[in-house]
Design a protein around this motif. Structure first.
Motif, PDB file in Angstrom:
ATOM      1  N   GLN A 189      36.683  44.403  61.990  1.00  0.00           N
ATOM      2  CA  GLN A 189      36.322  43.157  62.656  1.00  0.00           C
ATOM      3  C   GLN A 189      37.410  42.106  62.500  1.00  0.00           C
ATOM      4  N   ARG A 190      38.223  42.265  61.453  1.00  0.00           N
ATOM      5  CA  ARG A 190      39.239  41.261  61.146  1.00  0.00           C
ATOM      6  C   ARG A 190      40.603  41.587  61.749  1.00  0.00           C
ATOM      7  N   LEU A 191      40.904  42.863  61.922  1.00  0.00           N
ATOM      8  CA  LEU A 191      42.223  43.230  62.433  1.00  0.00           C
ATOM      9  C   LEU A 191      42.559  42.573  63.782  1.00  0.00           C
ATOM     10  N   PRO A 192      41.637  42.560  64.751  1.00  0.00           N
ATOM     11  CA  PRO A 192      41.963  41.896  66.017  1.00  0.00           C
ATOM     12  C   PRO A 192      42.283  40.410  65.825  1.00  0.00           C
ATOM     13  N   ILE A 193      41.587  39.769  64.885  1.00  0.00           N
ATOM     14  CA  ILE A 193      41.852  38.354  64.606  1.00  0.00           C
ATOM     15  C   ILE A 193      43.229  38.200  63.957  1.00  0.00           C
ATOM     16  N   TYR A 194      43.527  39.098  63.032  1.00  0.00           N
ATOM     17  CA  TYR A 194      44.822  39.073  62.348  1.00  0.00           C
ATOM     18  C   TYR A 194      45.970  39.189  63.342  1.00  0.00           C
ATOM     19  N   PHE A 195      45.792  40.052  64.349  1.00  0.00           N
ATOM     20  CA  PHE A 195      46.865  40.292  65.322  1.00  0.00           C
ATOM     21  C   PHE A 195      46.767  39.403  66.562  1.00  0.00           C
ATOM     22  N   ASN A 196      45.933  38.379  66.512  1.00  0.00           N
ATOM     23  CA  ASN A 196      45.900  37.405  67.602  1.00  0.00           C
ATOM     24  C   ASN A 196      47.195  36.609  67.665  1.00  0.00           C
ATOM     25  N   ASP A 197      47.882  36.522  66.545  1.00  0.00           N
ATOM     26  CA  ASP A 197      49.154  35.799  66.469  1.00  0.00           C
ATOM     27  C   ASP A 197      50.264  36.721  66.991  1.00  0.00           C
ATOM     28  N   PRO A 198      50.865  36.416  68.150  1.00  0.00           N
ATOM     29  CA  PRO A 198      51.912  37.295  68.718  1.00  0.00           C
ATOM     30  C   PRO A 198      53.082  37.508  67.768  1.00  0.00           C
ATOM     31  N   ALA A 199      53.464  36.466  67.037  1.00  0.00           N
ATOM     32  CA  ALA A 199      54.592  36.590  66.110  1.00  0.00           C
ATOM     33  C   ALA A 199      54.281  37.609  65.026  1.00  0.00           C
ATOM     34  N   ARG A 200      53.029  37.625  64.579  1.00  0.00           N
ATOM     35  CA  ARG A 200      52.633  38.579  63.545  1.00  0.00           C
ATOM     36  C   ARG A 200      52.717  40.005  64.085  1.00  0.00           C
ATOM     37  N   GLY A 201      52.325  40.195  65.344  1.00  0.00           N
ATOM     38  CA  GLY A 201      52.400  41.520  65.948  1.00  0.00           C
ATOM     39  C   GLY A 201      53.831  42.009  66.070  1.00  0.00           C
ATOM     40  N   HIS A 202      54.734  41.144  66.520  1.00  0.00           N
ATOM     41  CA  HIS A 202      56.146  41.534  66.652  1.00  0.00           C
ATOM     42  C   HIS A 202      56.763  41.839  65.286  1.00  0.00           C
ATOM     43  N   ARG A 203      56.428  41.034  64.307  1.00  0.00           N
ATOM     44  CA  ARG A 203      56.962  41.260  62.961  1.00  0.00           C
ATOM     45  C   ARG A 203      56.438  42.579  62.379  1.00  0.00           C
ATOM     46  N   SER A 204      55.157  42.826  62.575  1.00  0.00           N
ATOM     47  CA  SER A 204      54.559  44.056  62.059  1.00  0.00           C
ATOM     48  C   SER A 204      55.197  45.279  62.707  1.00  0.00           C
ATOM     49  N   HIS A 205      55.414  45.215  64.033  1.00  0.00           N
ATOM     50  CA  HIS A 205      56.018  46.347  64.740  1.00  0.00           C
ATOM     51  C   HIS A 205      57.440  46.601  64.250  1.00  0.00           C
ATOM     52  N   ALA A 206      58.203  45.541  64.031  1.00  0.00           N
ATOM     53  CA  ALA A 206      59.575  45.692  63.530  1.00  0.00           C
ATOM     54  C   ALA A 206      59.570  46.364  62.156  1.00  0.00           C
ATOM     55  N   GLU A 207      58.606  46.005  61.332  1.00  0.00           N
ATOM     56  CA  GLU A 207      58.504  46.619  60.001  1.00  0.00           C
ATOM     57  C   GLU A 207      58.057  48.075  60.100  1.00  0.00           C
TER      58      GLU A 207
END
Length: 238
Positions: free
Chosen positions: A170-188
């Motif tokens: 339930q929390r993961l979609p909220i966590y990844f609502n931030d586009p910058a967080r998604g790009h950073r996570s993908h790079a990692e």
């Protein structure tokens, strides 16, 4: 009613109607009437909840909630049922997930097959497509991490880690609502994948540790906002 639905709905109902001062819940007969099922079905469901340390059935006394001793599987059931999770237990589970996934990265370096690598490539491609479309990476993040655990070739390890993602779904979609967080996570993720390809266990562990630090910090902040006192890992328990 399907057994899985009954289990989650029964757990939620027991929470809603238990007596706050004692934790006592309605009887088996009352529960059977409420859910319009047989008493035998309620008995079987309660046996599972008891094994998960959610309830305790006391002879000649009744049924009582014992959620402070609940198992990890029980916490996943709570999440599925939309029940509130104990903040300290959330913190401890996130900490345990981090330990497990760092070890999984090391083991995957020596055990991963080409099938695992291809699956990881597919997940990374899907991540790029979702980022390009301005969408979150909740599903791809979960799939990436669990594929690394699957690459350890330890099925029990995979089952344990899967529970962590059920708890956080339930929390993961909220966590990844931030586009910058998604790009950073993908790079990692790309860096971790490269370490896996090179079968560099030390590097994979270090990268996974740094990667999960962001999620751990997020959960700590969330728990602090709920007013829970953070455990101090440097202190011995009383």
């Amino acid at each position: 009613m399907k057994d899985k639905n009954l289990l989650a709905e029964l757990a939620a109902y027991l929470f809603s109607c238990s007596r706050a001062e004692t934790g006592r819940t309605p009887s088996e007969r009352e529960l059977a009437d409420h859910f319009s099922v047989s008493r035998g079905q309620i008995c079987e469901a309660l046996a599972i909840l008891e094994a998960m340390r959610i309830v305790e059935r006391r002879a000649k006394s009744g049924i009582y909630l014992t959620t402070r001793q609940a198992s990890v599987e029980a916490m996943a059931l709570f999440a599925k049922a939309g029940l509130p999770l104990d903040p300290i237990q959330i913190y401890e589970t996130v900490e345990l997930r981090k330990i497990h996934e760092i070890k999984a990265a090391e083991l995957a370096c020596s055990r991963a097959t080409e099938e695992n690598y291809e699956r990881l490539r597919e997940i990374l491609r899907a991540s790029e497509e979702r980022l390009a479309a301005g969408e979150g990476l909740a599903k791809e993040d979960r799939d990436f991490h669990l594929e690394i655990v699957r690459a350890t070739k330890n099925s029990v390890f995979h089952k344990v880690c899967s529970v962590y993602y059920v708890m956080g779904e339930q929390r993961l979609p909220i966590y990844f609502n931030d586009p910058a967080r998604g790009h950073r996570s993908h790079a990692e993720h790309l860096q971790i994948f490269d370490a896996l390809l090179r079968r560099d266990g030390n590097l994979a562990q270090a990268l996974m540790s740094a990667h999960l630090q962001g999620a751990e910090s997020y959960w700590k902040g969330l728990i602090s906002g709920m007013g829970a006192e953070q455990p101090d890992p440097t202190k011995e328990p009383a």
